[in-house]
Design an enzyme around this catalytic site. Structure first.
Site, PDB file in Angstrom:
ATOM      1  N   ILE A 277     -10.788  48.869  -5.239  1.00 48.87           N
ATOM      2  CA  ILE A 277      -9.851  48.097  -4.405  1.00 48.87           C
ATOM      3  C   ILE A 277      -8.641  48.918  -3.970  1.00 48.87           C
ATOM      4  O   ILE A 277      -8.034  48.633  -2.921  1.00 48.87           O
ATOM      5  CB  ILE A 277      -9.438  46.789  -5.130  1.00 48.87           C
ATOM      6  CG1 ILE A 277      -8.980  45.744  -4.115  1.00 48.87           C
ATOM      7  CG2 ILE A 277      -8.390  47.056  -6.207  1.00 48.87           C
ATOM      8  CD1 ILE A 277      -8.945  44.338  -4.673  1.00 48.87           C
TER       9      ILE A 277
ATOM     10  N   ASN B 292      -1.320  40.878 -15.586  1.00 46.99           N
ATOM     11  CA  ASN B 292      -1.046  40.050 -16.764  1.00 46.99           C
ATOM     12  C   ASN B 292       0.361  39.466 -16.625  1.00 46.99           C
ATOM     13  O   ASN B 292       1.080  39.811 -15.684  1.00 46.99           O
ATOM     14  CB  ASN B 292      -1.224  40.846 -18.063  1.00 46.99           C
ATOM     15  CG  ASN B 292      -0.311  42.057 -18.126  1.00 46.99           C
ATOM     16  OD1 ASN B 292       0.884  41.969 -17.835  1.00 46.99           O
ATOM     17  ND2 ASN B 292      -0.865  43.204 -18.477  1.00 46.99           N
TER      18      ASN B 292
ATOM     19  N   GLY C 157      -7.909  47.960 -16.736  1.00 46.89           N
ATOM     20  CA  GLY C 157      -8.776  47.487 -15.652  1.00 46.89           C
ATOM     21  C   GLY C 157      -8.203  47.735 -14.267  1.00 46.89           C
ATOM     22  O   GLY C 157      -7.595  48.771 -14.001  1.00 46.89           O
ATOM     23  N   VAL C 158      -8.362  46.741 -13.425  1.00 42.92           N
ATOM     24  CA  VAL C 158      -7.944  46.886 -12.030  1.00 42.92           C
ATOM     25  C   VAL C 158      -6.420  47.013 -11.926  1.00 42.92           C
ATOM     26  O   VAL C 158      -5.898  47.735 -11.072  1.00 42.92           O
ATOM     27  CB  VAL C 158      -8.524  45.727 -11.174  1.00 42.92           C
ATOM     28  CG1 VAL C 158      -7.864  44.400 -11.456  1.00 42.92           C
ATOM     29  CG2 VAL C 158      -8.464  46.056  -9.701  1.00 42.92           C
ATOM     30  N   ASP C 159      -5.719  46.345 -12.823  1.00 46.34           N
ATOM     31  CA  ASP C 159      -4.249  46.411 -12.865  1.00 46.34           C
ATOM     32  C   ASP C 159      -3.788  47.857 -13.079  1.00 46.34           C
ATOM     33  O   ASP C 159      -2.923  48.364 -12.333  1.00 46.34           O
ATOM     34  CB  ASP C 159      -3.787  45.512 -14.026  1.00 46.34           C
ATOM     35  CG  ASP C 159      -2.305  45.226 -14.024  1.00 46.34           C
ATOM     36  OD1 ASP C 159      -1.639  45.526 -13.014  1.00 46.34           O
ATOM     37  OD2 ASP C 159      -1.808  44.690 -15.038  1.00 46.34           O
TER      38      ASP C 159
ATOM     39  N   SER D  12     -10.059  37.761 -13.576  1.00 38.78           N
ATOM     40  CA  SER D  12     -10.377  37.214 -14.911  1.00 38.78           C
ATOM     41  C   SER D  12     -11.749  37.572 -15.479  1.00 38.78           C
ATOM     42  O   SER D  12     -12.038  37.208 -16.622  1.00 38.78           O
ATOM     43  CB  SER D  12     -10.238  35.678 -14.955  1.00 38.78           C
ATOM     44  OG  SER D  12      -8.900  35.293 -15.093  1.00 38.78           O
ATOM     45  N   THR D  13     -12.595  38.251 -14.719  1.00 33.89           N
ATOM     46  CA  THR D  13     -13.963  38.461 -15.220  1.00 33.89           C
ATOM     47  C   THR D  13     -14.145  39.774 -15.983  1.00 33.89           C
ATOM     48  O   THR D  13     -15.259  40.097 -16.408  1.00 33.89           O
ATOM     49  CB  THR D  13     -15.015  38.391 -14.091  1.00 33.89           C
ATOM     50  OG1 THR D  13     -14.829  39.490 -13.204  1.00 33.89           O
ATOM     51  CG2 THR D  13     -14.925  37.097 -13.330  1.00 33.89           C
ATOM     52  N   GLY D  14     -13.062  40.540 -16.151  1.00 37.99           N
ATOM     53  CA  GLY D  14     -13.136  41.758 -16.952  1.00 37.99           C
ATOM     54  C   GLY D  14     -12.662  41.456 -18.363  1.00 37.99           C
ATOM     55  O   GLY D  14     -13.293  40.676 -19.085  1.00 37.99           O
TER      56      GLY D  14
ATOM     57  N   TYR E 112     -10.468  39.526 -19.422  1.00 39.04           N
ATOM     58  CA  TYR E 112     -10.156  38.112 -19.680  1.00 39.04           C
ATOM     59  C   TYR E 112     -11.396  37.237 -19.906  1.00 39.04           C
ATOM     60  O   TYR E 112     -11.282  36.059 -20.236  1.00 39.04           O
ATOM     61  CB  TYR E 112      -9.277  37.538 -18.570  1.00 39.04           C
ATOM     62  CG  TYR E 112      -7.807  37.932 -18.681  1.00 39.04           C
ATOM     63  CD1 TYR E 112      -7.365  38.794 -19.684  1.00 39.04           C
ATOM     64  CD2 TYR E 112      -6.855  37.435 -17.782  1.00 39.04           C
ATOM     65  CE1 TYR E 112      -6.028  39.159 -19.795  1.00 39.04           C
ATOM     66  CE2 TYR E 112      -5.510  37.792 -17.897  1.00 39.04           C
ATOM     67  CZ  TYR E 112      -5.102  38.656 -18.896  1.00 39.04           C
ATOM     68  OH  TYR E 112      -3.778  39.000 -19.005  1.00 39.04           O
TER      69      TYR E 112
END
Ligand code: ADP
Length: 173
Positions: A13, A26, A34-36, A119-121, A123
């Site tokens: 992304i 978060n 992750g993506v963050d 949320s699918t990683g 979380y």
């Protein structure tokens, strides 16, 4: 019929050349895994400075920053729910992430944006259920009057990509 404004793709992304990318952040908004983490690394340290001034973000809510070194002009940070078995309002909170992110995009007059799979990683939200919610919220939003011309769902893994495509096709039927 397929909505031509929705594109499901596989990739990273941070590379997206859109008006805004959405970050699955978060509550601290100060970066994470992750993506963050990928977004903070690619945007550079100035992002953290701006995030620090925002005072965190509640689950389901969303906040805007600049994109700094990203090709995207803005980042919309939203905090997805942590999956706790499905009885803790997880579906509604995830739907709110999409709705609130889209509302910010609309308010800013943004026309192109890219979502990760919120949320699918880490979380742990079940992927199939999460992508149905994502697509439902985006489709409902695009059914209203909007400035948004293109929405990308950027799937990191091939598995996510396949699930999104499958959910999308099922929902069109
Ligand atoms: P959450 O904590 O909301 O679950 P994660 O970052 O752990 O967030 O995972 C969300 C999704 O983001 C996962 O599908 C993960 O594979 C994906 N992801 C990780 N890095 C990137 C990236 N650079 N671009 C797009 N998606 C990514």
């Amino acid at each position: 019929m397929n909505d031509p404004r929705i594109t499901i793709m596989q990739g990273g992304i941070t590379k997206m050349e859109v008006d805004a990318i959405i970050n699955a952040a978060n509550q601290t908004l100060l970066g994470g895994g992750g993506v963050d983490g990928a977004i903070h690394r690619a945007a550079g340290p100035e992002l953290k400075e701006e995030c620090r001034s925002l005072g965190g973000c509640k689950t389901g809510e969303a906040k805007l920053t600049r994109g700094y070194q990203l090709p995207a002009r803005y980042i919309i940070h939203t905090v997805g729910p942590i999956w706790k078995g499905g009885q803790r309002n997880e579906d509604q909170l995830l739907a709110q992430c999409y709705r609130n992110s889209l509302a910010i995009a609309l308010a800013k007059g943004i026309s192109t944006l890219a979502f990760p799979s919120i949320s699918t990683g880490a979380y742990g939200f079940p992927l199939k259920q999460a992508c149905r919610i994502a697509l439902q919220e985006v489709k409902t939003f695009l059914g209203q009057d909007t400035t948004i011309k293109q929405i990308y769902f950027v799937c990191f893994s091939e598995q996510d990509f396949k699930q999104y495509q499958e959910a999308f096709q099922t929902m069109q039927a």
